[in-house]
Design a protein around this motif. Structure first.
Motif, PDB file in Angstrom:
ATOM      1  N   ALA A  85       5.506  20.190  47.154  1.00 41.42           N
ATOM      2  CA  ALA A  85       6.401  19.951  48.289  1.00 41.42           C
ATOM      3  C   ALA A  85       6.695  21.243  49.040  1.00 41.42           C
ATOM      4  O   ALA A  85       6.737  21.250  50.278  1.00 41.42           O
ATOM      5  N   SER A  86       6.892  22.340  48.326  1.00 52.82           N
ATOM      6  CA  SER A  86       7.204  23.606  49.009  1.00 52.82           C
ATOM      7  C   SER A  86       6.018  24.123  49.802  1.00 52.82           C
ATOM      8  O   SER A  86       6.186  24.826  50.801  1.00 52.82           O
ATOM      9  N   GLY A  87       4.807  23.773  49.384  1.00 48.80           N
ATOM     10  CA  GLY A  87       3.615  24.227  50.084  1.00 48.80           C
ATOM     11  C   GLY A  87       2.989  23.183  50.985  1.00 48.80           C
ATOM     12  O   GLY A  87       1.870  23.385  51.471  1.00 48.80           O
ATOM     13  N   ALA A  88       3.684  22.076  51.240  1.00 50.18           N
ATOM     14  CA  ALA A  88       3.130  20.991  52.055  1.00 50.18           C
ATOM     15  C   ALA A  88       2.905  21.451  53.497  1.00 50.18           C
ATOM     16  O   ALA A  88       3.543  22.395  53.978  1.00 50.18           O
ATOM     17  N   VAL A  89       2.010  20.757  54.194  1.00 48.37           N
ATOM     18  CA  VAL A  89       1.642  21.165  55.549  1.00 48.37           C
ATOM     19  C   VAL A  89       2.797  21.003  56.532  1.00 48.37           C
ATOM     20  O   VAL A  89       2.868  21.713  57.526  1.00 48.37           O
ATOM     21  N   ASP A  90       3.706  20.069  56.278  1.00 49.88           N
ATOM     22  CA  ASP A  90       4.869  19.905  57.148  1.00 49.88           C
ATOM     23  C   ASP A  90       5.985  19.253  56.348  1.00 49.88           C
ATOM     24  O   ASP A  90       5.809  18.867  55.186  1.00 49.88           O
ATOM     25  N   ASP A  91       7.159  19.139  56.970  1.00 51.49           N
ATOM     26  CA  ASP A  91       8.323  18.612  56.261  1.00 51.49           C
ATOM     27  C   ASP A  91       8.128  17.164  55.852  1.00 51.49           C
ATOM     28  O   ASP A  91       8.569  16.748  54.771  1.00 51.49           O
TER      29      ASP A  91
ATOM     30  N   VAL B  50      -9.923  23.281  32.680  1.00 47.86           N
ATOM     31  CA  VAL B  50      -8.933  23.644  31.659  1.00 47.86           C
ATOM     32  C   VAL B  50      -9.605  24.385  30.505  1.00 47.86           C
ATOM     33  O   VAL B  50      -9.083  25.395  30.007  1.00 47.86           O
ATOM     34  N   LEU B  51     -10.782  23.912  30.071  1.00 44.62           N
ATOM     35  CA  LEU B  51     -11.457  24.551  28.937  1.00 44.62           C
ATOM     36  C   LEU B  51     -12.060  25.898  29.308  1.00 44.62           C
ATOM     37  O   LEU B  51     -12.087  26.818  28.483  1.00 44.62           O
ATOM     38  N   ILE B  52     -12.539  26.041  30.540  1.00 45.15           N
ATOM     39  CA  ILE B  52     -13.041  27.349  30.969  1.00 45.15           C
ATOM     40  C   ILE B  52     -11.929  28.383  30.922  1.00 45.15           C
ATOM     41  O   ILE B  52     -12.127  29.523  30.467  1.00 45.15           O
ATOM     42  N   ALA B  53     -10.745  28.016  31.377  1.00 45.42           N
ATOM     43  CA  ALA B  53      -9.647  28.964  31.514  1.00 45.42           C
ATOM     44  C   ALA B  53      -8.684  28.955  30.334  1.00 45.42           C
ATOM     45  O   ALA B  53      -7.677  29.645  30.371  1.00 45.42           O
ATOM     46  N   TRP B  54      -8.984  28.218  29.297  1.00 44.67           N
ATOM     47  CA  TRP B  54      -8.037  28.004  28.190  1.00 44.67           C
ATOM     48  C   TRP B  54      -7.457  29.312  27.642  1.00 44.67           C
ATOM     49  O   TRP B  54      -8.171  30.292  27.501  1.00 44.67           O
ATOM     50  N   PRO B  55      -6.106  29.325  27.340  1.00 43.41           N
ATOM     51  CA  PRO B  55      -5.135  28.237  27.502  1.00 43.41           C
ATOM     52  C   PRO B  55      -4.743  28.059  28.968  1.00 43.41           C
ATOM     53  O   PRO B  55      -4.375  29.008  29.645  1.00 43.41           O
ATOM     54  N   ALA B  56      -4.842  26.832  29.421  1.00 40.99           N
ATOM     55  CA  ALA B  56      -4.634  26.529  30.835  1.00 40.99           C
ATOM     56  C   ALA B  56      -4.193  25.082  30.971  1.00 40.99           C
ATOM     57  O   ALA B  56      -4.234  24.299  30.003  1.00 40.99           O
ATOM     58  N   ALA B  57      -3.764  24.715  32.177  1.00 37.30           N
ATOM     59  CA  ALA B  57      -3.300  23.354  32.439  1.00 37.30           C
ATOM     60  C   ALA B  57      -3.548  23.017  33.898  1.00 37.30           C
ATOM     61  O   ALA B  57      -3.668  23.919  34.745  1.00 37.30           O
ATOM     62  N   LEU B  58      -3.615  21.733  34.201  1.00 42.81           N
ATOM     63  CA  LEU B  58      -3.698  21.306  35.597  1.00 42.81           C
ATOM     64  C   LEU B  58      -2.405  21.676  36.315  1.00 42.81           C
ATOM     65  O   LEU B  58      -1.313  21.576  35.751  1.00 42.81           O
ATOM     66  N   ALA B  59      -2.545  22.084  37.568  1.00 41.20           N
ATOM     67  CA  ALA B  59      -1.392  22.531  38.338  1.00 41.20           C
ATOM     68  C   ALA B  59      -1.299  21.759  39.639  1.00 41.20           C
ATOM     69  O   ALA B  59      -2.250  21.103  40.075  1.00 41.20           O
ATOM     70  N   GLY B  60      -0.134  21.837  40.282  1.00 39.22           N
ATOM     71  CA  GLY B  60       0.059  21.323  41.631  1.00 39.22           C
ATOM     72  C   GLY B  60      -0.405  19.894  41.816  1.00 39.22           C
ATOM     73  O   GLY B  60      -0.088  18.999  41.019  1.00 39.22           O
ATOM     74  N   ASP B  61      -1.187  19.673  42.878  1.00 41.80           N
ATOM     75  CA  ASP B  61      -1.628  18.326  43.207  1.00 41.80           C
ATOM     76  C   ASP B  61      -2.512  17.741  42.111  1.00 41.80           C
ATOM     77  O   ASP B  61      -2.526  16.522  41.908  1.00 41.80           O
TER      78      ASP B  61
ATOM     79  N   ALA C  18       5.353  20.519  39.182  1.00 34.39           N
ATOM     80  CA  ALA C  18       4.263  20.280  40.124  1.00 34.39           C
ATOM     81  C   ALA C  18       4.788  19.769  41.462  1.00 34.39           C
ATOM     82  O   ALA C  18       4.303  20.170  42.529  1.00 34.39           O
ATOM     83  N   LEU C  19       5.787  18.891  41.429  1.00 37.16           N
ATOM     84  CA  LEU C  19       6.351  18.373  42.672  1.00 37.16           C
ATOM     85  C   LEU C  19       6.983  19.482  43.506  1.00 37.16           C
ATOM     86  O   LEU C  19       6.816  19.526  44.733  1.00 37.16           O
ATOM     87  N   VAL C  20       7.700  20.372  42.851  1.00 34.76           N
ATOM     88  CA  VAL C  20       8.319  21.490  43.563  1.00 34.76           C
ATOM     89  C   VAL C  20       7.239  22.359  44.208  1.00 34.76           C
ATOM     90  O   VAL C  20       7.356  22.776  45.366  1.00 34.76           O
TER      91      VAL C  20
ATOM     92  N   ARG D 256      13.466  31.699  45.269  1.00 32.81           N
ATOM     93  CA  ARG D 256      12.695  32.262  46.380  1.00 32.81           C
ATOM     94  C   ARG D 256      11.646  31.290  46.926  1.00 32.81           C
ATOM     95  O   ARG D 256      10.765  31.678  47.689  1.00 32.81           O
ATOM     96  N   LEU D 257      11.750  30.056  46.562  1.00 33.82           N
ATOM     97  CA  LEU D 257      10.739  29.083  46.953  1.00 33.82           C
ATOM     98  C   LEU D 257      10.819  28.762  48.440  1.00 33.82           C
ATOM     99  O   LEU D 257      11.916  28.570  48.977  1.00 33.82           O
ATOM    100  N   PRO D 258       9.679  28.694  49.146  1.00 32.81           N
ATOM    101  CA  PRO D 258       9.712  28.271  50.551  1.00 32.81           C
ATOM    102  C   PRO D 258      10.282  26.859  50.695  1.00 32.81           C
ATOM    103  O   PRO D 258      10.073  26.009  49.835  1.00 32.81           O
ATOM    104  N   ARG D 259      11.012  26.631  51.778  1.00 30.64           N
ATOM    105  CA  ARG D 259      11.540  25.301  52.109  1.00 30.64           C
ATOM    106  C   ARG D 259      12.596  24.836  51.094  1.00 30.64           C
ATOM    107  O   ARG D 259      12.943  23.663  51.035  1.00 30.64           O
ATOM    108  N   ARG D 260      13.133  25.734  50.311  1.00 33.45           N
ATOM    109  CA  ARG D 260      13.989  25.344  49.189  1.00 33.45           C
ATOM    110  C   ARG D 260      15.242  24.596  49.643  1.00 33.45           C
ATOM    111  O   ARG D 260      15.577  23.540  49.105  1.00 33.45           O
ATOM    112  N   ASP D 261      15.971  25.137  50.637  1.00 32.55           N
ATOM    113  CA  ASP D 261      17.220  24.500  51.064  1.00 32.55           C
ATOM    114  C   ASP D 261      16.949  23.127  51.665  1.00 32.55           C
ATOM    115  O   ASP D 261      17.710  22.174  51.437  1.00 32.55           O
ATOM    116  N   PHE D 262      15.879  23.026  52.439  1.00 32.77           N
ATOM    117  CA  PHE D 262      15.530  21.730  53.018  1.00 32.77           C
ATOM    118  C   PHE D 262      15.220  20.711  51.923  1.00 32.77           C
ATOM    119  O   PHE D 262      15.700  19.575  51.956  1.00 32.77           O
TER     120      PHE D 262
END
Length: 321
Positions: A143-149, A66-77, A138-140, A179-185
């Motif tokens: 979940a949209s990029g998960a390896v399977d359903d 976070v400090l290297i890339a500041w302003p930045a934040a943890l993302a995703g997992d 982060a959950l969106v 436009r998110l993958p897996r959105r309707d599911f």
């Protein structure tokens, strides 16, 4: 020597501090050099320091990124990892995911993955330590990029079970990402989790277990009032006295609901109906193996057919008993 605010900042940031922060605290360059010589601080990256000589913890690695890339934040997992805290099993801590604004060019060292994120500022909880993308965002993403359903379902269900958020709040963020993958599911899964129904799971059983493997066509939501009030059987192979109940709960439910399920199964047994229960794992993670087992149950009750192999069936899957 740096004053109390220096110690406070180190404590807040898990022992990690940036050169620009030291400058803002009034620490002159020669004092920083003295801290480095004494090993009170150790350089871990250009302009970022840590207050010990050992291996950084995950939280310290997160702060370093976070400090290297500041302003930045943890993302995703990584944002979810920070929200969950230490101790949760099954986490992949090899990579720390860092979000920056989409128009920035940032170079991170190995062990980090950069996410250029549009409209970053309102998506981040800047007052957390370290700053992180809000749980719903982060959950969106995860979940949209998960390896399977099934992995996608588990991510959402775990967060809702832990009461970190609600299906409605996740769905609001999902609806903002057309436009998110897996959105309707994912939207269907969130509706199920909110309403306590299993429509996505029921459809999954039909399209992943029953139809691709040539099982007999079942009757669905069959009304049964033989024991008093009306009961609806999820999947009924009426010619073979076999019921399949669709259980969409991803965690243990309360005692009264469990008790009602047991009563349903007892009523089915009284009517000479065999009952099995399948859940998300059987349908979305192991549909071929589930089909083989259902076929074996039906064959034991008089079905003379055999399941067919779908394109995803493993070569060793038994097609008949």
């Amino acid at each position: 020597m740096p004053g109390k605010s220096y110690d406070d900042l180190l404590s807040l940031q898990s022992g990690v501090i940036a050169r620009r922060q030291l400058t803002a605290l009034g620490v002159p360059p020669h004092e920083l050099e003295r801290l480095l010589r004494r090993r009170d601080l150790v350089r871990v990256h250009d302009g970022v320091f840590i207050n010990h000589t050992g291996t950084p913890t995950w939280l310290q690695r997160a702060w370093i990124g976070v400090l290297i890339a500041w302003p930045a934040a943890l993302a995703g997992d990584s944002a979810l990892r920070a929200a969950d805290g230490p101790g949760k099993a099954g986490r992949d801590d090899a990579l720390v995911h860092i979000a920056v604004s989409r128009d920035r060019k940032v170079l991170l060292p190995p062990g980090y993955r950069l996410h250029r994120t549009p409209r970053l500022h309102p998506k981040v909880s800047w007052n957390t330590s370290p700053p992180r993308v809000r749980v719903e965002e982060a959950l969106v993403d995860v979940a949209s990029g998960a390896v399977d359903d099934f992995a996608a379902i588990s991510v959402l269900a775990d967060a809702i079970q832990a009461r970190r958020t609600t299906p409605e709040r996740i769905r609001d963020r999902l609806d903002a990402r057309p436009r998110l993958p897996r959105r309707d599911f994912l939207r269907g899964v969130l509706t199920d989790l909110h309403l306590g129904t299993c429509s996505v799971l029921e459809h999954g059983y039909l399209t992943r277990v029953e139809q691709p493997h040539g099982l007999p066509t079942a009757r669905r939501q069959l009304r049964d009032s033989a024991t008093g009030g009306p009961i609806y059987r999820d999947v009924a192979y009426v010619d073979f006295d076999q019921l399949v109940e669709i259980d969409g709960r991803l965690w243990h439910d309360n005692a009264s609901t469990r008790d009602a399920d047991l009563d349903r199964d007892l009523d089915a047994a009284v009517d000479r109906l065999n009952t099995v229960r399948v859940g998300w794992g059987q349908v979305f993670q192991r549909p071929c193996a589930t089909a083989a087992r259902i076929a074996a149950l039906l064959q034991a009750r008089g079905w003379t057919g055999a399941i067919t192999r779908c394109p995803d069936c493993p070569s060793g899957l038994p097609l008949a008993v």
